[in-house]
Write an enzyme that holds these catalytic residues in place. Structure first.
Site, PDB file in Angstrom:
ATOM      1  N   SER A 132     -47.731   7.219   2.111  1.00  0.00           N
ATOM      2  CA  SER A 132     -46.375   7.702   2.179  1.00  0.00           C
ATOM      3  C   SER A 132     -46.413   7.424   3.491  1.00  0.00           C
ATOM      4  O   SER A 132     -46.552   6.708   4.640  1.00  0.00           O
ATOM      5  CB  SER A 132     -45.590   8.715   1.150  1.00  0.00           C
ATOM      6  OG  SER A 132     -44.268   8.832   1.470  1.00  0.00           O
ATOM      7  N   ASP A 160     -43.322   3.933  -3.363  1.00  0.00           N
ATOM      8  CA  ASP A 160     -44.122   5.155  -3.351  1.00  0.00           C
ATOM      9  C   ASP A 160     -45.866   5.175  -3.666  1.00  0.00           C
ATOM     10  O   ASP A 160     -45.366   5.206  -5.084  1.00  0.00           O
ATOM     11  CB  ASP A 160     -43.407   6.422  -2.811  1.00  0.00           C
ATOM     12  CG  ASP A 160     -43.935   7.315  -2.051  1.00  0.00           C
ATOM     13  OD1 ASP A 160     -44.970   7.857  -2.252  1.00  0.00           O
ATOM     14  OD2 ASP A 160     -43.456   8.071  -1.569  1.00  0.00           O
TER      15      ASP A 160
END
Length: 666
Positions: free
Chosen positions: A396, A514
């Site tokens: 991320s 993610d």
């Protein structure tokens, strides 16, 4: 015939009269063993006594894993305890550098020593000292590491790599390092070197030792010539003989074997611990068919037109980009590498050096939106304290910073970018609503545009300067997906796609979201990339009651005037957006700390009074990361020092037999 002067120099024979020495001389048999040969093995019958005439041997105990407990050189002896006690071998002795041993069988040993009270007393004293060392847990480290560098295919670069590597090893460890240039020639070497190569001298003459060791602070340098067109065994004998003499003075010996000399490169397993080959690609032949116990590393030098750039997804192969700074002398090239260790050419050389001594460092930067800015504070402290980073893996927001760092951005540059991007208006700019046309509130294209400065103009993984991977999650299978090739934008876009907030990214057959869903702190990824030591940074804090985002605050204020919110008693409940983000924060905090178990050091900045949206508090977040890194610094330094101190402690000493080195049981 065994040299009587040599025998008399060994402590155990110092009690013998001249006639006794002459009698002993006739009992010994001389035998030569090649590198890797096991002379004695734990559990084998103890029926022979050995004296080291030349070479280097290692002694290993029976622990799991085996522990090296001794190192043997000229004048040392072993095997006496099994003969005295009538038992089996209690240690394994193997040849590290080609060794010539004098040996006598059990009847001859008993005739020589068992009737001599002084010899028995000496053996008892030796055993007592050895047992005291075992009680203290003494451990003998390998004294000298021999590294050969060559190019089988006639490619350029072996001299620059070999000399720069020698300089980097000296810089990192602070030990003495010798660079030997080996070239075939019809011209004979100097008389002294010729005698060393021919095994006619047992030590390096004082004048050569002084000349070799005093060249102004860089690695010591020795240039030698060897015959052309001879058999591999001749090269093996010559260089094994040389190394057994010069190796006593240096922690590392780096041999530049040149390019394509038949037989010379192939001889390297006889005397080398490591072989570094200049190749065109990661799967190319190195020129050594049977590496035996050698470690083999490949280096791609892009100054060779036939070599091709690859994505550096592991610590190796080591890719050296074309750079005019390497076009001069070997000394000038090494100077540039030493003064620019974070340059495009400095990074792979230093990474190779650290890999050889088992101290390459990987860092795993966890996800966490704005929390991830604290990674910059961690990196700033590590750099300020000269903690190297050789491998980066990110999730991320951590993936964005990982890519930026691997692309060559300095930490100061990334901090400047974070400050520029961290204003409130940029958050609004990054919001490109999908209006429910995609499975996410934000499309993510503006987010890509905002984060593009971190790429420093790089477009693909193949253009990065150091090993880097980003982590995403396949939302259809739950698998962690480590990305190390292709477009960089797609890599960090996939790694940052928070479910329901940013729409997923399709990559081939996978639908990626993610990486924090599967692996918020990819320490295992960094370790799998080849890092010897791994630092993990989990920036996501535990949830704290009363801390809310600016969006949540204004939503709550506006919702107070919404009459529909009073229906069903939902007025005081969090909004859907907060529920999603808080759920991700809980998951990433707990799972991140669990995933970081693989790391050697875990850094947890205290960010509980921040929220994931507060990019505009960049300086504060960075400072918190720096504070956490300062707290972890003693542990990191201790780990690295343990690696380096072992090498420094094992700095070779002259091979003179005495009571400190001789007692080693076998």
């Amino acid at each position: 015939m065994v040299d009587l002067e040599f025998l008399s120099s060994i402590p155990i024979f110092s009690f013998f009269t001249r006639p006794e020495l002459e009698a002993a001389q006739k009992l010994f048999k001389e035998e030569t063993f090649e590198r890797g040969h096991i002379v004695t093995e734990i559990g084998a019958p103890g029926d022979t006594f050995y004296v080291v005439l030349d070479g280097v041997l290692e002694v290993w105990d029976g622990s799991v894993p085996p522990r090296q407990t001794g190192s043997l050189r000229r004048g040392d002896f072993f095997g006496e305890m099994a003969l005295l006690q009538g038992g089996k071998r209690t240690a394994t002795v193997n040849v590290r550098q080609r060794a010539t041993l004098l040996e006598v069988d059990k009847p001859a040993f008993e005739r020589l020593f068992l009737g001599n009270p002084k010899a028995i007393e000496y053996f008892a004293r030796v055993l007592s000292k050895r047992l005291a060392g075992v009680t203290r847990g003494d451990r003998i480290q390998r004294a000298t590491t021999i590294i050969s560098v060559a190019s089988k295919a006639g490619l350029k670069g072996e001299t620059v790599v070999a000399y720069s590597l020698a300089a980097a090893l000296k810089d990192i460890t602070g030990t003495d390092v010798l660079y030997i240039e080996v070239r075939p020639s019809h011209e004979p070497p100097s008389p002294t070197v010729a005698r060393l190569l021919a095994d006619e001298l047992h030590t390096v003459p004082e004048k050569i030792a002084y000349d070799v060791g005093h060249d102004g602070g860089g690695p010591a340098v020795l240039a030698i010539t060897v015959p052309q067109g001879v058999a591999r065994s001749v090269y093996s004998d010559c260089l094994s003989s040389l190394i057994s003499k010069v190796g006593d003075t240096f922690a590392f010996v780096v041999l530049d074997l040149g390019s394509g000399t038949p037989g010379l490169i192939e001889s390297s397993p006889a005397y080398s611990d490591v072989f570094v080959s200049i190749v065109n690609g990661p799967a190319d032949e190195t020129g050594v068919e049977d590496p035996r116990a050698m470690k083999v590393h490949r280096v791609i030098n892009l100054a060779n037109a036939s070599s091709y750039r690859i994505s550096i997804s592991h610590t190796e192969p080591f890719v050296i980009p074309f750079d005019y700074s390497l076009g001069g002398t070997r000394e000038a090239a090494a100077h540039y590498v030493l003064t620019n260790p974070r340059s495009a050419v400095g990074l792979p050389i230093y990474r190779l050096a650290r890999k050889l001594i088992g101290s390459s460092v990987g860092i795993a930067l966890g996800g966490g939106a704005a929390f991830g800015l604290s990674h910059l504070g961690v990196l700033r402290v590590l750099e300020a304290n000269k903690i190297p980073i050789d491998v980066v893996a990110g999730c991320s927001q951590g993936s964005i910073i990982s890519i930026g760092y691997a692309s060559g951005l300095s930490v100061d540059e990334m901090i400047r970018i974070a400050r520029e991007l961290g204003v409130r208006k940029n958050f609004l700019f990054a919001s490109d609503p999908t209006f429910f046309t995609k499975p996410g509130i934000i499309a993510g294209q503006r987010f890509l545009a905002m984060m593009r400065p971190y790429l420093r103009g790089k477009e693909t993984f193949e253009q990065l300067l150091m090993p880097c991977r980003t982590v995403a999650t396949d939302i259809e299978t739950g698998e962690r997906v480590a990305i190390d090739s292709g477009p960089l934008e797609a890599a960090f876009r996939a790694s940052s796609s928070v479910p329901m907030v940013m729409s997923p990214l399709r990559r081939g057959e996978r639908v990626l979201v993610d990486g924090g869903v599967a692996d918020p702190v990819p320490a295992e990824v960094a370790s799998d990339m080849g890092a010897d030591l791994t630092i993990a940074v989990n920036v996501v804090p535990r949830l704290k009651r009363g801390i809310e985002t600016a969006m949540s605050y204004w939503y709550r204020r506006i919702d107070a005037f919404n009459p529909l919110s009073y229906i069903g008693g939902s007025q005081n409940l969090p909004n859907l957006f907060d529920i999603v983000m808080n759920s991700m924060q809980i998951l990433q905090y707990e799972l991140g700390n669990f995933k970081a178990i693989r790391a050697d050091v875990l850094i947890n900045p205290d960010l509980s009074d921040f929220t994931w949206i507060e990019y505009y508090r960049a300086d504060e977040l960075i400072e918190r990361g720096a504070e956490a890194a300062e707290r972890a610094l003693p542990q990191i330094t201790k780990m690295l020092d343990a690696k380096l101190n072992a090498i420094r402690a094992a700095q070779a000493t002259p091979a003179v037999a005495d009571e400190r080195s001789a007692p080693t049981r076998a």
